[in-house]
Write an enzyme that holds these catalytic residues in place. Sequence first.
Site, PDB file in Angstrom:
ATOM      1  N   CYS A  25       0.810  -1.221   0.000  1.00 33.44           N
ATOM      2  CA  CYS A  25       0.000   0.000   0.000  1.00 33.44           C
ATOM      3  C   CYS A  25       0.842   1.269   0.000  1.00 33.44           C
ATOM      4  O   CYS A  25       0.311   2.378   0.039  1.00 33.44           O
ATOM      5  CB  CYS A  25      -0.965  -0.035   1.177  1.00 33.44           C
ATOM      6  N   HIS A  45      -2.141   7.774   6.511  1.00 32.09           N
ATOM      7  CA  HIS A  45      -2.552   6.517   5.866  1.00 32.09           C
ATOM      8  C   HIS A  45      -3.949   6.155   6.395  1.00 32.09           C
ATOM      9  O   HIS A  45      -4.847   5.908   5.620  1.00 32.09           O
ATOM     10  CB  HIS A  45      -1.529   5.432   6.186  1.00 32.09           C
ATOM     11  N   HIS A  62      -9.957   1.807   1.101  1.00 33.64           N
ATOM     12  CA  HIS A  62      -8.530   1.569   0.921  1.00 33.64           C
ATOM     13  C   HIS A  62      -8.306   1.107  -0.515  1.00 33.64           C
ATOM     14  O   HIS A  62      -8.635  -0.024  -0.875  1.00 33.64           O
ATOM     15  CB  HIS A  62      -8.029   0.526   1.909  1.00 33.64           C
TER      16      HIS A  62
END
Lengths: 409, 194
Positions: free
Chosen positions: A174, A303, A338
């Site tokens: 990610c 994040h 996400h």
Amino acid sequence: MREPGVVIAGCGAISAVGCGLEPLLAALKNNSSGLRAMEKFSAPRFQSNIVGAVPENGWGERPREPGWAGQSVATTAREDARPTRTDNSAWWLATEALTQARAAAEEILQKISAARTGLVLSTTKANITALELISENRSCSETARRHLQANLLAEDLAQAFGAHGPVQTVSVACVSGLIAISQAAKIIQRGEADAVFVVGVDALSEFVVAGFTALKALDPLGCRPFDAARCGLSPGEAGAAIVLVRDDFAPAAKIKIRAFGGSNDANHLTGPSRDGSGLAQAIRVALAAAKFSPTEIDFVHAHGTGTPYNDAMESLALQTIFGDAGPPVSGAKGMLGHTLGAAGVIETICCVLAMQNNFLPGTPRLDSPADGTPKNLLREPRLDVRVKNILKLNTGFGGMNGALILSHG
Amino acid sequence: MDKISITAASVVAEADLKSARLGQRFGRLDLSSQLALLAVAELKINFAEFANGRVGIVFAASAGSLATDVNFWNGRHGVGGPSPTLFAYTLPSAAVGEIAIHFKLTGPDLCFVGDGKNLLREAADLIRRGETDACVCIFCEAVTADCGKIISTAPVAAAHAVLVRRGEGIVELREFDRDFKALCALISQSKSAV
């Protein structure tokens, strides 16, 4: 010799909040969420059906990449090999975002040859949908199968969009998006290209939702980053593209890629280090590369996945670097989900929009901040704020951490 | 400008995995991670001689994580559904995580999907910029029979690795358009001959 500066000349995005930068900007300013329930991800197979899916009316009619029939992309030349939304949504998302970004930078790109234009793709799963189709003997075009391999997806994007310079395919969980931006900047700084298209893409798939279900990592109510009641993430999908150019080609472009720092926790494959030391190290590296002290950061875009461990770790890292009086912090995953390989790119675009429009985004779906989260955590957007330097963070499986600093001239 | 050189190289294949002694977890890793981890171990580097955070990992996987993707997805109808353990390896960069954990390498990471042509250039760039003092570069090919059918590629299981660092070494890095696999094999063979 001084390395050239690298600036952002254009952006494009398609995500859970719609197609284009306008719906993204509106969602950021309104603090709205694009998360919604999707029947196909319902129980008992899946832990949560709340996802960040592109809305049904947000996809457009078909991929709008230039030169579709005229270019010599061997595998896409035949009509029956053309990708569809069903079998190759990764290509669809990527081409939509890149078409927008290229159009936004068109005037600048006219001064740069195809040979001096590169492309860096950021993805974790490329067109994983093809594997689902093949394994069930369902229809799957030749191109969709080809785009199971991320590097071939990158090659075809580069050819379709006239990027005949260096091509890289970055896949670092990610953190991929931030590393792709950093790589693109380095390619320009090393003199290997004058412009680089950074494309981040990952599509929603049963594969990914089943995987996070197996890990019990989904929040059944939809993710709530930094909230006291948070209990997991919400998968999302997006295509996001940024055109980076050498600064002397775009004197009017104001947002510069200032510095990047990376690190690894070297601790656990799927969980972050509990003390946030790895992410703090990445931030320190980025600050040192930018020659900044922590006080020069005006805003942190986190994040913020909504998992208990990630948000706690990230809060500790920020506390370590900034102490109690840190800059405002917020995150976008309550809005977009996400988006994995696209996350770093589309969340950087969120930062660009905030800088260009003088506001700080909030944290959608955050209700009651958990103990230990940053004191300056923004639940709602803060308007009429001029932002000079933003720190953008991402972390990922495998212990990877990334910290990107953007500066507004 | 200081020299940047390759100071060690290794090549491993699937057959070498049987004799690997890399801890209890090794058997639970996916094929790509096992190959990559063993290739780095075969470099026989004492990473403790480097300062914390000063060794980077630059990795490329020819077919990404597709072999593990196929295994994971084939297990979806099993009891309890697909494996959470395997899911963690459905990222091309999982091997990078395993190398970092095993050797306690906390420096920056890069992971590419495709050939290994960027590895030496990017490693040298990280060193020249002062982001690291050394980089481990690994090119991994992990294509199982099931995976190979899907992408029309012959099965292969091998990993090639080098350590790149500032200073003198076996090969000085001056230009980067070299065949990574061939270079590793050449250095490994010359070491064996010595």
